[in-house]
Design a protein around this motif. Structure first.
Motif, PDB file in Angstrom:
ATOM      1  N   ALA A  27      26.539  29.720  33.051  1.00 34.69           N
ATOM      2  CA  ALA A  27      26.007  30.928  33.686  1.00 34.69           C
ATOM      3  C   ALA A  27      26.613  31.111  35.080  1.00 34.69           C
ATOM      4  N   ASP A  28      26.787  29.981  35.815  1.00 38.75           N
ATOM      5  CA  ASP A  28      27.351  30.062  37.164  1.00 38.75           C
ATOM      6  C   ASP A  28      28.823  30.474  37.114  1.00 38.75           C
ATOM      7  N   VAL A  29      29.556  29.935  36.135  1.00 39.78           N
ATOM      8  CA  VAL A  29      30.975  30.305  35.972  1.00 39.78           C
ATOM      9  C   VAL A  29      31.096  31.799  35.701  1.00 39.78           C
ATOM     10  N   LEU A  30      30.258  32.295  34.789  1.00 42.37           N
ATOM     11  CA  LEU A  30      30.310  33.720  34.435  1.00 42.37           C
ATOM     12  C   LEU A  30      29.886  34.589  35.610  1.00 42.37           C
ATOM     13  N   ARG A  31      28.844  34.144  36.347  1.00 46.02           N
ATOM     14  CA  ARG A  31      28.339  34.911  37.489  1.00 46.02           C
ATOM     15  C   ARG A  31      29.406  35.015  38.577  1.00 46.02           C
ATOM     16  N   THR A  32      30.103  33.924  38.841  1.00 47.72           N
ATOM     17  CA  THR A  32      31.159  33.918  39.859  1.00 47.72           C
ATOM     18  C   THR A  32      32.311  34.838  39.451  1.00 47.72           C
ATOM     19  N   ALA A  33      32.725  34.750  38.157  1.00 47.59           N
ATOM     20  CA  ALA A  33      33.823  35.601  37.667  1.00 47.59           C
ATOM     21  C   ALA A  33      33.443  37.071  37.742  1.00 47.59           C
ATOM     22  N   ALA A  34      32.201  37.399  37.385  1.00 43.89           N
ATOM     23  CA  ALA A  34      31.746  38.789  37.400  1.00 43.89           C
ATOM     24  C   ALA A  34      31.757  39.351  38.828  1.00 43.89           C
ATOM     25  N   ALA A  35      31.407  38.499  39.804  1.00 43.05           N
ATOM     26  CA  ALA A  35      31.391  38.953  41.205  1.00 43.05           C
ATOM     27  C   ALA A  35      32.801  39.342  41.650  1.00 43.05           C
ATOM     28  N   VAL A  36      33.797  38.522  41.267  1.00 45.72           N
ATOM     29  CA  VAL A  36      35.183  38.815  41.659  1.00 45.72           C
ATOM     30  C   VAL A  36      35.713  40.063  40.953  1.00 45.72           C
ATOM     31  N   GLU A  37      35.373  40.193  39.665  1.00 49.22           N
ATOM     32  CA  GLU A  37      35.938  41.270  38.840  1.00 49.22           C
ATOM     33  C   GLU A  37      35.195  42.590  38.981  1.00 49.22           C
ATOM     34  N   ASN A  38      34.051  42.603  39.667  1.00 51.26           N
ATOM     35  CA  ASN A  38      33.247  43.826  39.756  1.00 51.26           C
ATOM     36  C   ASN A  38      34.063  44.984  40.339  1.00 51.26           C
ATOM     37  N   GLY A  39      34.082  46.108  39.614  1.00 48.20           N
ATOM     38  CA  GLY A  39      34.819  47.287  40.079  1.00 48.20           C
ATOM     39  C   GLY A  39      36.203  47.398  39.502  1.00 48.20           C
ATOM     40  N   SER A  40      36.709  46.311  38.903  1.00 49.37           N
ATOM     41  CA  SER A  40      38.054  46.360  38.318  1.00 49.37           C
ATOM     42  C   SER A  40      38.006  47.032  36.950  1.00 49.37           C
ATOM     43  N   SER A  41      39.086  47.744  36.594  1.00 52.11           N
ATOM     44  CA  SER A  41      39.153  48.394  35.277  1.00 52.11           C
ATOM     45  C   SER A  41      40.069  47.633  34.317  1.00 52.11           C
ATOM     46  N   HIS A  42      40.571  46.464  34.757  1.00 49.67           N
ATOM     47  CA  HIS A  42      41.424  45.670  33.875  1.00 49.67           C
ATOM     48  C   HIS A  42      40.623  45.234  32.644  1.00 49.67           C
ATOM     49  N   PRO A  43      41.238  45.269  31.442  1.00 48.18           N
ATOM     50  CA  PRO A  43      40.503  44.935  30.212  1.00 48.18           C
ATOM     51  C   PRO A  43      39.791  43.585  30.263  1.00 48.18           C
ATOM     52  N   LEU A  44      40.423  42.557  30.873  1.00 47.93           N
ATOM     53  CA  LEU A  44      39.779  41.243  30.957  1.00 47.93           C
ATOM     54  C   LEU A  44      38.553  41.313  31.868  1.00 47.93           C
ATOM     55  N   ALA A  45      38.682  42.078  32.963  1.00 48.74           N
ATOM     56  CA  ALA A  45      37.549  42.232  33.881  1.00 48.74           C
ATOM     57  C   ALA A  45      36.386  42.938  33.192  1.00 48.74           C
ATOM     58  N   VAL A  46      36.712  43.994  32.435  1.00 49.82           N
ATOM     59  CA  VAL A  46      35.664  44.744  31.720  1.00 49.82           C
ATOM     60  C   VAL A  46      34.953  43.838  30.726  1.00 49.82           C
ATOM     61  N   ALA A  47      35.707  42.973  30.020  1.00 44.97           N
ATOM     62  CA  ALA A  47      35.101  42.062  29.042  1.00 44.97           C
ATOM     63  C   ALA A  47      34.144  41.079  29.727  1.00 44.97           C
ATOM     64  N   ILE A  48      34.557  40.554  30.883  1.00 47.04           N
ATOM     65  CA  ILE A  48      33.692  39.612  31.626  1.00 47.04           C
ATOM     66  C   ILE A  48      32.423  40.310  32.108  1.00 47.04           C
ATOM     67  N   LEU A  49      32.578  41.535  32.635  1.00 49.51           N
ATOM     68  CA  LEU A  49      31.428  42.290  33.136  1.00 49.51           C
ATOM     69  C   LEU A  49      30.495  42.703  31.994  1.00 49.51           C
TER      70      LEU A  49
END
Length: 690
Positions: free
Chosen positions: A424-446
């Motif tokens: 959960a912490d790994v996912l939460r940290t990744a989501a914080a960095v990727e927030n606002g990005s439209s890259h497909p990998l970022a969208v999948a994480i969010l």
């Protein structure tokens, strides 16, 4: 005073030759440059230095050569093509009908009163010739002496002088009929483009303060809310704010299967709401919606001339004077040197003059290209001009971006591995960095992280590597394994399965891995097989790792190059045996799209897809790539047929006219016939199904 771009509507242009006459009339005016004319769009665009010339001079010059002109540069231009009149309602057609009626009377008189019939044939000639002669004189003044109008005028007057009034009348009549037929063909081509514009409804149901009222769709403003009922066409580009329904986007993309869309999804003007009531927030005004811009791009493409068309323009410039010279020699040499009768050789020389008209040749390329552009637009295949069509037809290699092009572009998180803390912490940290990005990998994480991400500072994307940011004083990042200097068996195992792995780090210490998978599009394998059958090689160019790229490439049976930075893609394209086409999403691949001989953006109506590349595939279907190439090849085949028809008939009748086998009316019939044949052949492309 600096130059300004001016735009005019010009009525009465039926073919590329007409567009050339308008161009010739205005480009000689002091202070005018960058002249572009589209006879299909009925549009004249130019740069004008107001300190040297005003708009009135432009309008006067165009009017003098026989075309109606209206100035639209001084007010907001919302694209709309005025409906054309029926063919019999135009001034040109009425003139032809009058000349035809007098000609018919003359033939009747030829049977019952031969003496009177001569004057009737003269009258028919004069009636038919007056507008032609007037136009010839106006073109002569603008420095265009070698036009079909001037040749027609000389030939008709010459025929009258040597006592061939009947032939003169018939020649003038056949020429006028040919011009009407060209007008009908141009009207059909315009109707095809207008069909796109007419997909947008005239009115919309605007919602304000809880109440709805009907307003003109053209008056809608950005951020207004419209209600779209089942069965209605969507009145503007926008985003759904409430409701879920099937959307039939076939008018825009050609895709026949309705797509289910709900809150947050984009919709396009002209698409049909098939199931339930929707509320849509307007994101673009009428003049800027997807269909308006597709129409505008098609029209701009029609004025962007192909290399073949430019060559024919140059060829026709010396071809016509050459034929006029041969006609003059034909008139003078036999009577002067061989004591032949003047009447015979003047007659043959006049027939040669009519053969000197390059009308069929001049329209052979633009007629085919206009039809192909129109057909492509209706099928979701946009090509920006004749040069793009010509290069596309010759494509030998295609470079594909992988993510979002050959694959669906919507990867899913398949596995999270925590090296520190929990998943959960790994996912939460990744989501914080990727927030606002439209890259497909970022969208999948969010998408996987359901909560609201933490707010970070100093977020920064590193091209081809990942994203970094600052959170609570710590540097956090989501990077590719190579960028994070990770060499781990777990990562290697996941990548061997064709999954993309990102490394989540805090202060440069990895805290976990996230694995994602992006599946190939359903039609990718069959599309690549079609390209192989067409003799076209294909290569995947991707920034992904070797193993992920190999997994996708192996499934699709295609070559690949992996771990490429944007500059590496440019080098790869330069190294391919061309001409090379690059297919990408139009955003990350912009440099590669520009480097390729033809850059094709995939994306349903996105700004970048319509503007950055040479061509666009609106349906986001890989199978449309071979279809686009087939359409281009069909177009070039059609152009070769047209040039063969035009030059073949000219060559035959050049010889038969000199030998006296064929006369004036056969010569003009050959010219008109060639023009009609070329136009009809080009219009076959309107029904093409590549």
């Amino acid at each position: 005073m600096t130059s300004e771009v001016c735009e005019f509507t010009v009525k009465g242009m039926d073919c590329g030759s007409c567009a050339g006459k308008v161009r010739g009339a205005v480009e000689r005016i002091d202070g005018v440059e960058d002249v572009e004319v589209s006879h299909i769009a009925e549009k004249l665009t130019l740069k004008l230095d107001g300190s040297k010339t005003d708009r009135a001079a432009i309008k006067k010059a165009v009017s003098k050569v026989g075309y109606e002109i209206d100035d639209h540069s001084d007010h907001t231009h919302v694209h709309e093509i005025d409906p054309d009149k029926h063919w019999y309602e135009t001034t040109k057609s009425r003139h032809v009908l009058l000349a035809g009626a007098v000609l018919a009377v003359a033939w009747v008189l030829a049977l019952i009163a031969p003496t009177l019939s001569v004057w009737a044939f003269v009258a028919a000639t004069v009636i038919g010739l007056l507008p032609v002669a007037r136009k010839a004189f106006a073109l002569l003044i603008t420095g265009q002496p070698f036009t079909i109008e001037s040749l027609m005028t000389i030939a008709a007057i010459g025929a009258l002088i040597i006592g061939e009034a009947q032939e003169a009348a018939l020649v003038v009549f056949l020429f006028a009929v040919g011009e009407v037929l060209e007008g009908v063909a141009a009207t059909k081509a315009r109707a095809s483009i207008r069909g796109l514009s007419e997909l947008i409804p005239k009115s919309a149901w605007l919602e304000e303060n809880g109440a709805t009222r009907e307003v003109p769709a053209s008056d809608l403003k950005i951020d207004q809310i419209v209600v779209v009922r089942p069965g209605d066409r969507i009145p503007a580009d926008g985003v759904i704010t409430e409701g879920t329904s099937g959307i039939d986007e076939s008018p825009i993309t050609g895709e026949s299967v309705p797509l289910t869309k709900s809150e947050g999804d984009p919709v396009y003007a002209g698409a049909i709401n098939t199931e339930a009531v929707l509320r849509v927030r307007v994101t673009k005004e009428a003049h800027d919606n997807t269909i308006a811009r597709i129409v505008e791009l098609v029209e701009e493409a029609e004025s962007a001339r192909a290399p073949t068309e430019r060559f024919i323009d140059r060829f026709s410039r010396w071809y016509m004077p050459t034929v006029v010279g041969i006609a003059l020699l034909t008139v003078l040499i036999p009577p002067l040197l061989l004591a032949q009768p003047w009447e015979t050789w003047i007659y043959r020389g006049l027939a040669l003059l009519l053969i000197g008209c390059p009308c069929a040749l001049v329209i052979s390329v633009p007629a085919a290209i206009a039809s192909a552009l129109s057909t492509g637009a209706r099928q979701g295949l946009l090509m920006k001009g004749g040069a793009v069509i010509e290069t596309t037809a010759a494509i030998k290699q295609i470079a594909f971006d992988k993510t979002g092009t050959l694959t669906r572009g919507t990867p899913q998180v398949t596995k999270i591995i925590a090296l520190q803390g929990d998943e959960a912490d790994v996912l939460r940290t990744a989501a914080a960095v990727e927030n606002g990005s439209s890259h497909p990998l970022a969208v999948a994480i969010l998408d996987r992280f359901a909560d609201t991400p933490f707010k970070v500072e100093n977020a920064k994307a590193i091209a081809g590597k990942g994203v970094t940011a600052t959170l609570d004083g710590q540097t956090i990042s989501v990077l590719s394994p190579s960028a994070a200097n990770i060499d781990d068996d777990q990562v290697a195992m996941l990548e061997a399965e064709g999954q993309t792995v990102v490394v989540v780090s805090r202060d440069n210490r990895p805290i976990g891995y996230i694995a994602l998978r992006d599946e190939p599009r359903d039609d990718a394998k069959s599309a690549l097989a079609e390209l192989r059958e067409m003799g076209i090689g294909a290569t995947i160019l991707t920034g992904d790792n070797e193993r992920t790229a190999a997994a996708i490439a192996g499934e699709l049976d295609v070559d690949f190059k992996a771990k490429l930075m944007p500059e590496d893609k440019l080098s790869a394209i330069r190294g391919m045996a061309g001409p090379v086409m690059m297919i990408g999403d139009g955003i990350n691949d912009a440099p590669a799209l520009k480097q390729a001989d033809v850059g094709v953006a995939m994306g349903s109506g996105t700004d970048v897809a319509l503007e950055t590349a040479d061509a666009a595939i609106l349906r986001s279907r890989v199978v449309d790539v071979p279809r686009m190439i087939r359409l281009a090849r069909m177009t070039m085949g059609n152009i070769r047929q047209n040039i063969g028809i035009a030059l073949g008939l000219k060559a035959v009748f050049l010889v038969t006219s000199i030998l006296g086998i064929t006369g004036l009316w056969i010569a003009i019939l050959a010219d008109t016939g060639a023009t009609v044949l070329v136009t009809i052949n080009a219009m076959r492309l309107l029904r093409a199904k590549p």
